[in-house]
Design an enzyme around this catalytic site. Sequence first.
Site, PDB file in Angstrom:
ATOM      1  N   ASP A 102      -8.832   4.036   1.323  1.00 26.88           N
ATOM      2  CA  ASP A 102      -7.049   4.507   2.403  1.00 26.88           C
ATOM      3  C   ASP A 102      -8.295   4.807   3.509  1.00 26.88           C
ATOM      4  O   ASP A 102      -8.490   5.304   3.859  1.00 26.88           O
ATOM      5  CB  ASP A 102      -7.039   5.747   1.486  1.00 26.88           C
ATOM      6  CG  ASP A 102      -5.372   6.181   2.123  1.00 26.88           C
ATOM      7  OD1 ASP A 102      -5.357   5.370   3.580  1.00 26.88           O
ATOM      8  OD2 ASP A 102      -4.392   6.184   2.508  1.00 26.88           O
ATOM      9  N   ARG A 123      -3.455  -0.478   5.513  1.00 32.73           N
ATOM     10  CA  ARG A 123      -3.973  -1.684   4.899  1.00 32.73           C
ATOM     11  C   ARG A 123      -3.096  -2.874   4.392  1.00 32.73           C
ATOM     12  O   ARG A 123      -3.496  -3.758   4.567  1.00 32.73           O
ATOM     13  CB  ARG A 123      -4.610  -0.730   3.265  1.00 32.73           C
ATOM     14  CG  ARG A 123      -5.035   0.168   3.686  1.00 32.73           C
ATOM     15  CD  ARG A 123      -5.816   0.942   2.177  1.00 32.73           C
ATOM     16  NE  ARG A 123      -4.311   1.378   1.707  1.00 32.73           N
ATOM     17  CZ  ARG A 123      -4.907   2.026   1.004  1.00 32.73           C
ATOM     18  NH1 ARG A 123      -5.097   2.340  -0.664  1.00 32.73           N
ATOM     19  NH2 ARG A 123      -3.182   2.916   0.401  1.00 32.73           N
ATOM     20  N   CYS A 140       0.934  -1.050  -0.303  1.00 35.51           N
ATOM     21  CA  CYS A 140      -0.577   0.294   0.168  1.00 35.51           C
ATOM     22  C   CYS A 140       1.207   1.392   0.196  1.00 35.51           C
ATOM     23  O   CYS A 140       2.141   1.295   0.026  1.00 35.51           O
ATOM     24  CB  CYS A 140      -1.097  -0.157   1.630  1.00 35.51           C
ATOM     25  SG  CYS A 140      -0.067   0.435   2.915  1.00 35.51           S
TER      26      CYS A 140
HETATM   27  P1  4NP Z   1      -1.758   2.954   3.714  1.00 33.24           P
HETATM   28  O1  4NP Z   1      -2.799   3.845   4.724  1.00 33.24           O
HETATM   29  O2  4NP Z   1      -1.119   3.608   3.161  1.00 33.24           O
HETATM   30  O3  4NP Z   1      -2.646   1.990   4.011  1.00 33.24           O
HETATM   31  O4  4NP Z   1      -1.064   1.817   5.261  1.00 33.24           O
HETATM   32  C1  4NP Z   1      -1.687   5.500   3.919  1.00 33.24           C
HETATM   33  C2  4NP Z   1      -0.761   6.074   5.827  1.00 33.24           C
HETATM   34  C3  4NP Z   1      -0.607   7.103   5.787  1.00 33.24           C
HETATM   35  C4  4NP Z   1      -0.134   7.661   4.727  1.00 33.24           C
HETATM   36  C5  4NP Z   1      -1.412   7.785   3.409  1.00 33.24           C
HETATM   37  C6  4NP Z   1      -1.967   6.595   3.554  1.00 33.24           C
HETATM   38  N1  4NP Z   1       0.609   8.976   4.511  1.00 33.24           N
HETATM   39  O5  4NP Z   1       0.080   9.778   3.605  1.00 33.24           O
HETATM   40  O6  4NP Z   1       1.537   9.154   4.987  1.00 33.24           O
END
Ligand code: 4NP
Length: 147
Positions: free
Chosen positions: A118, A14, A8
């Site tokens: 997300d 995720r 991800c």
């Molecule tokens: P993930 O969620 O991709 O499901 O781990 C996110 C975690 C951090 C960020 C974006 C999505 N971020 O912009 O820091």
Amino acid sequence: MSSLLFVCLGNICRSPLAEGIAKHIAREHGLSIEIDSAGTGKWHIGEAPCEASQRIALKNGIDISDLRARTVLPEDKERFEKIVAMDKENKRTLEDLGFRNTKLLGDYGDYGGKDVPDPYYATDAIKEVFTMIRTCVEDIFRKEFHV
Ligand code: 4NP
């Protein structure tokens, strides 16, 4: 197939859920598969999964508290037979980095190629996120590992 990487953006919401669920299923069925997760971004390297993901996993009998975020590495191309991206943007980033063996999680489980939402800025979506990831990961095991 014997190795699976979930990807991800941050590797804190995720893909750690997908890793935890997949390891749980593999353990249940006594399958020896290398399973890991990573992020395309570098912001959260070394961090534990986000609270919402830890909480919903534990509620479902899966402890992901010891996972730590890492970024995708060039050697992952050789190390993992299948790389499963949580959304189309992740998949595109992987392809731009030269990864060829990528799939979209939402191509499994009758989700019709839907992106996993997300949950970083919308933690109330976490139940929907967990259900989608579990359904799709179960389908991967049905299709790829015949369990
Ligand atoms: P993930 O969620 O991709 O499901 O781990 C996110 C975690 C951090 C960020 C974006 C999505 N971020 O912009 O820091």
